[in-house]
Design an enzyme around this catalytic site. Structure first.
Site, PDB file in Angstrom:
ATOM      1  N   SER A 250      -4.305  28.811 -19.574  1.00 31.01           N
ATOM      2  CA  SER A 250      -4.603  29.845 -20.294  1.00 31.01           C
ATOM      3  C   SER A 250      -3.582  30.149 -21.640  1.00 31.01           C
ATOM      4  O   SER A 250      -2.453  29.885 -21.278  1.00 31.01           O
ATOM      5  CB  SER A 250      -4.459  31.240 -19.416  1.00 31.01           C
ATOM      6  OG  SER A 250      -3.248  31.468 -19.010  1.00 31.01           O
TER       7      SER A 250
ATOM      8  N   HIS B  76      -7.945  33.719 -27.653  1.00 29.70           N
ATOM      9  CA  HIS B  76      -7.655  33.586 -26.081  1.00 29.70           C
ATOM     10  C   HIS B  76      -8.685  32.614 -25.822  1.00 29.70           C
ATOM     11  O   HIS B  76      -9.509  32.410 -26.166  1.00 29.70           O
ATOM     12  CB  HIS B  76      -8.048  34.988 -25.504  1.00 29.70           C
ATOM     13  CG  HIS B  76      -8.522  34.691 -23.830  1.00 29.70           C
ATOM     14  ND1 HIS B  76      -9.577  34.464 -23.567  1.00 29.70           N
ATOM     15  CD2 HIS B  76      -7.403  34.478 -22.875  1.00 29.70           C
ATOM     16  CE1 HIS B  76      -9.791  34.408 -22.333  1.00 29.70           C
ATOM     17  NE2 HIS B  76      -8.281  34.348 -21.971  1.00 29.70           N
TER      18      HIS B  76
ATOM     19  N   ASN C 183      -9.059  30.189 -21.797  1.00 34.64           N
ATOM     20  CA  ASN C 183      -8.528  29.590 -20.520  1.00 34.64           C
ATOM     21  C   ASN C 183      -9.648  28.626 -19.912  1.00 34.64           C
ATOM     22  O   ASN C 183     -10.835  28.953 -20.162  1.00 34.64           O
ATOM     23  CB  ASN C 183      -8.351  30.753 -19.611  1.00 34.64           C
ATOM     24  CG  ASN C 183      -9.522  31.487 -18.956  1.00 34.64           C
ATOM     25  OD1 ASN C 183      -9.851  30.944 -17.858  1.00 34.64           O
ATOM     26  ND2 ASN C 183     -10.031  32.552 -19.469  1.00 34.64           N
TER      27      ASN C 183
ATOM     28  N   ARG D 154     -10.416  26.834 -16.064  1.00 35.46           N
ATOM     29  CA  ARG D 154      -9.626  26.714 -14.624  1.00 35.46           C
ATOM     30  C   ARG D 154     -10.600  25.948 -13.763  1.00 35.46           C
ATOM     31  O   ARG D 154     -11.655  25.975 -14.028  1.00 35.46           O
ATOM     32  CB  ARG D 154      -9.613  28.315 -14.260  1.00 35.46           C
ATOM     33  CG  ARG D 154     -10.475  29.002 -14.274  1.00 35.46           C
ATOM     34  CD  ARG D 154     -10.393  30.545 -14.225  1.00 35.46           C
ATOM     35  NE  ARG D 154     -11.633  31.220 -14.188  1.00 35.46           N
ATOM     36  CZ  ARG D 154     -12.270  31.700 -15.137  1.00 35.46           C
ATOM     37  NH1 ARG D 154     -11.674  31.613 -16.459  1.00 35.46           N
ATOM     38  NH2 ARG D 154     -13.440  32.658 -15.225  1.00 35.46           N
TER      39      ARG D 154
ATOM     40  N   GLY E  11       0.636  36.406  -7.979  1.00 34.49           N
ATOM     41  CA  GLY E  11       0.961  35.412  -9.320  1.00 34.49           C
ATOM     42  C   GLY E  11       2.282  35.994  -9.782  1.00 34.49           C
ATOM     43  O   GLY E  11       2.910  37.120  -9.589  1.00 34.49           O
ATOM     44  N   ARG E  12       2.750  35.386 -10.846  1.00 33.21           N
ATOM     45  CA  ARG E  12       4.158  35.521 -11.553  1.00 33.21           C
ATOM     46  C   ARG E  12       3.838  36.588 -12.660  1.00 33.21           C
ATOM     47  O   ARG E  12       3.207  36.283 -13.528  1.00 33.21           O
ATOM     48  CB  ARG E  12       4.720  34.428 -12.164  1.00 33.21           C
ATOM     49  CG  ARG E  12       5.951  34.418 -12.567  1.00 33.21           C
ATOM     50  CD  ARG E  12       6.721  33.070 -13.047  1.00 33.21           C
ATOM     51  NE  ARG E  12       8.070  33.013 -13.577  1.00 33.21           N
ATOM     52  CZ  ARG E  12       8.154  33.180 -14.848  1.00 33.21           C
ATOM     53  NH1 ARG E  12       7.226  33.395 -15.903  1.00 33.21           N
ATOM     54  NH2 ARG E  12       9.485  33.482 -15.286  1.00 33.21           N
TER      55      ARG E  12
ATOM     56  N   GLU F 215       5.543  37.987 -14.803  1.00 30.42           N
ATOM     57  CA  GLU F 215       5.986  37.657 -16.296  1.00 30.42           C
ATOM     58  C   GLU F 215       4.869  36.767 -16.972  1.00 30.42           C
ATOM     59  O   GLU F 215       4.483  37.068 -18.275  1.00 30.42           O
ATOM     60  CB  GLU F 215       7.375  37.211 -16.427  1.00 30.42           C
ATOM     61  CG  GLU F 215       7.945  36.947 -17.624  1.00 30.42           C
ATOM     62  CD  GLU F 215       8.603  38.531 -18.001  1.00 30.42           C
ATOM     63  OE1 GLU F 215       8.950  38.699 -19.045  1.00 30.42           O
ATOM     64  OE2 GLU F 215       8.515  39.487 -17.090  1.00 30.42           O
ATOM     65  N   SER F 216       4.357  35.605 -16.343  1.00 29.22           N
ATOM     66  CA  SER F 216       3.466  34.916 -16.877  1.00 29.22           C
ATOM     67  C   SER F 216       1.914  35.405 -17.160  1.00 29.22           C
ATOM     68  O   SER F 216       1.509  35.142 -18.106  1.00 29.22           O
ATOM     69  CB  SER F 216       3.306  33.615 -16.323  1.00 29.22           C
ATOM     70  OG  SER F 216       4.439  32.989 -15.964  1.00 29.22           O
TER      71      SER F 216
END
Length: 297
Positions: free
Chosen positions: A89, A103, A105, A107, A255-256, A258-259
């Protein structure tokens, strides 16, 4: 095509995109942050900032797995209880108001019961809409979609119009693009063909956006035009936090953070009842933030 092969191809796609953005920007380089997810898997977050063209951007790769949270299992109406998800992404926030936000992404998702699907998309969010630029963008997407199924572009274009829509503002996020989800063998295409389609969309990004960067990075702009950019970024934030399903999925699967939130712009404004002057470039852009516009016509 096994999940490990798909994840490896996505990692290679991330490499290709970050190299192209660095080359085109000509100043800044991506910093890489490797991370692991407590529940299983991990990823590579790459962030670029304070470049010649890109004020802030992120290109993330992840491959995560583990127990499927019950609320997502219920929402998806699936039987599998272990998931694997991988993808790339990205988001680019340019410094110049005449270079659009972009943008993308791509997946892949599978469950331990054999269920799988691909998803993704790419969309453009200009601060000032350039109809020719929008037409070129959509034509490139239509060309790739047509190689796999002539119904893909009209279907996925409408899907993007409906998905990237700020219902509380009654306006689209930008000029759209394509969006698709839950693509599997029910499309009539094999898993390998669907993956080829997804990868081709991912590989389109770098040359398509690099051309826009090169064309408009040196445009001069006023303080007022920069101010408008900061307010339009606010609409981007509103969509991502209030409506984007990908943001919600990332949070719900531990999920993380920050990411996940690297998509946020570096600077943004909200002004109560922002004044739009009649017949201004700002008003012209707002009048084009509508669904179902045929940009290629």
């Amino acid at each position: 095509m096994h999940k490990e092969e798909i994840a490896e191809k996505f990692k290679q796609l991330q490499d290709r995109i970050t190299k192209a953005i660095e080359t085109t920007d000509g100043k800044a380089s991506f910093i890489e942050d490797l991370w692991e997810r407590d529940g299983g898997g991990g990823g590579r977050s790459r962030v670029i900032k304070e470049g010649n063209t890109i004020e802030k951007g992120g290109v993330n790769f992840s491959a995560v797995h583990g127990p499927l949270p019950e609320k997502i299992k219920t929402k998806l109406n699936v039987k599998g209880d272990e998931f694997f998800a991988t993808g790339v992404s990205l988001i680019m926030h340019p410094e110049n108001p005449y270079v659009p936000i972009v943008h993308m992404n791509v997946r892949y998702f599978e469950l331990n019961d054999g269920t799988y699907w691909f998803g993704g998309g790419i969309d453009l969010t200009p601060i000032y809409i350039d109809k020719k630029e929008a037409a070129n963008f959509h034509q490139a997407l239509k060309t790739i979609c047509g190689k796999y199924n002539p119904d893909f572009y009209p279907k996925f274009k409408t899907w993007a119009d409906d998905y990237f829509f700020l219902s509380h503002r009654d306006e689209t996020r930008g000029v759209g693009g394509i969006f698709f989800d839950h693509l599997n063998d029910s499309t009539g295409l094999s898993k390998d063909d669907l993956f080829a389609f997804v990868i081709e969309i991912g590989q389109l990004f770098a040359p398509l956006y690099a051309a826009i960067m090169k064309n408009k990075a040196d445009y001069s702009y006023t303080e007022q035009e920069k101010d408008w950019q900061l307010h339009r970024r606010g609409r981007y934030v509103e969509f991502n936090l209030l409506q984007d399903k990908g943001t919600r999925f990332g949070i719900d699967t531990n999920g993380r953070t920050e990411s996940i939130l690297v998509s946020m712009p570096p600077e943004v404004k909200w002004t109560y009842q922002y004044e739009i002057k009649s017949n201004s470039k700002e008003e012209q852009t707002l009048n084009l933030l509508k669904k179902d516009i045929d940009w290629i016509a």
